[in-house]
Enzyme design. Sequence first.
Site, PDB file in Angstrom:
ATOM      1  N   SER A 132       0.843  -1.197   0.000  1.00  0.00           N
ATOM      2  CA  SER A 132       0.000   0.000   0.000  1.00  0.00           C
ATOM      3  C   SER A 132       0.882   1.251   0.000  1.00  0.00           C
ATOM      4  O   SER A 132       1.590   1.494  -0.960  1.00  0.00           O
ATOM      5  CB  SER A 132      -0.968  -0.047   1.197  1.00  0.00           C
ATOM      6  OG  SER A 132      -1.941   0.959   1.098  1.00  0.00           O
ATOM      7  N   GLU A 150     -13.015  10.859 -12.653  1.00  0.00           N
ATOM      8  CA  GLU A 150     -12.981  11.942 -13.636  1.00  0.00           C
ATOM      9  C   GLU A 150     -12.139  11.516 -14.825  1.00  0.00           C
ATOM     10  O   GLU A 150     -11.401  10.537 -14.760  1.00  0.00           O
ATOM     11  CB  GLU A 150     -12.349  13.204 -13.035  1.00  0.00           C
ATOM     12  CG  GLU A 150     -13.081  13.831 -11.869  1.00  0.00           C
ATOM     13  CD  GLU A 150     -12.325  15.057 -11.356  1.00  0.00           C
ATOM     14  OE1 GLU A 150     -11.686  15.750 -12.177  1.00  0.00           O
ATOM     15  OE2 GLU A 150     -12.365  15.301 -10.147  1.00  0.00           O
ATOM     16  N   HIS A 174      -4.013  -0.321  -4.567  1.00  0.00           N
ATOM     17  CA  HIS A 174      -5.476  -0.507  -4.441  1.00  0.00           C
ATOM     18  C   HIS A 174      -6.120  -0.110  -5.772  1.00  0.00           C
ATOM     19  O   HIS A 174      -7.132   0.596  -5.802  1.00  0.00           O
ATOM     20  CB  HIS A 174      -6.046   0.354  -3.309  1.00  0.00           C
ATOM     21  CG  HIS A 174      -5.441   0.117  -1.958  1.00  0.00           C
ATOM     22  ND1 HIS A 174      -5.830  -0.929  -1.151  1.00  0.00           N
ATOM     23  CD2 HIS A 174      -4.482   0.793  -1.272  1.00  0.00           C
ATOM     24  CE1 HIS A 174      -5.133  -0.878  -0.014  1.00  0.00           C
ATOM     25  NE2 HIS A 174      -4.304   0.154  -0.084  1.00  0.00           N
TER      26      HIS A 174
END
Length: 271
Positions: A132, A150, A174
Amino acid sequence: MSLVTQHAIMAIGGAEDKIHGKEILQTFFHRCGGPDACIGVIPCASRDPVAIAGRYQQIFGDMGARAIKVMDIRDRSQGEDPSWKTVLEQCSGVFITGGDQVRLCGLLADTPLIDMIRQRAQLGEIALAGTSAGAAVMGHHMIAGGGSGESPNRSLVDMAIGLGFVPEVIVDQHFHNRNRMARLISAIAMQPDRLGLGIDEDTCALFERDGSFRVIGKGVITVVDPSAVTHTNEPDVAASDPLSIHGLQVHLLAHGDRFDWRHGKVVTVAR
């Protein structure tokens, strides 16, 4: 020398399996030397470093590691403590936990500890893994934060300087789990001399010393390669304007696939 050639740098997309087969963590454990492993755990990306370090202490202890050393650093002066050199010299592997990559770099960037970890990992003297936030810091350029949902644009991603273990890449983690394709493309548009790696949860890019990485785990690694781009409007538009990029290459790699990241090509396809 045979042990040294087995060492590697591992970028893990987060939420790796800690309960069942633990394939990624088992791979790291074996790359550290298995029962002979002395593993340093760096939990300082987390706001609860004691708890997260304890979790990995138990995991690697249950696997049979000879020793586990927690490098619980809470401020920069600790990171500059020369006594860490003695600790690190005993380690065959270092594991950097998840949390906040900006916090991690704020505490450790440019410290003698990180300089020594980088040098030993790049020489193949230790195995290095980050999950992570610990994966996000792998490149020279780092995605510090940003949005999703977006069209790609510069304002979608916040960039910072990472820890430079694999300077040529920009890692996002992720990845599909949090819809981060647009922000990785935005980052690569801003740094077109780098290779983008979007790593899913419970998935790992294992960098070998031959300039390739192998995919381990349940998800996909998305490679965003700008080397053949013929045109982009990135220098000419406002930060919130949509990006135009022509000739961008994207590869989706699953478990067992191997990619030559220095030459931008798949070298082994999973069967």
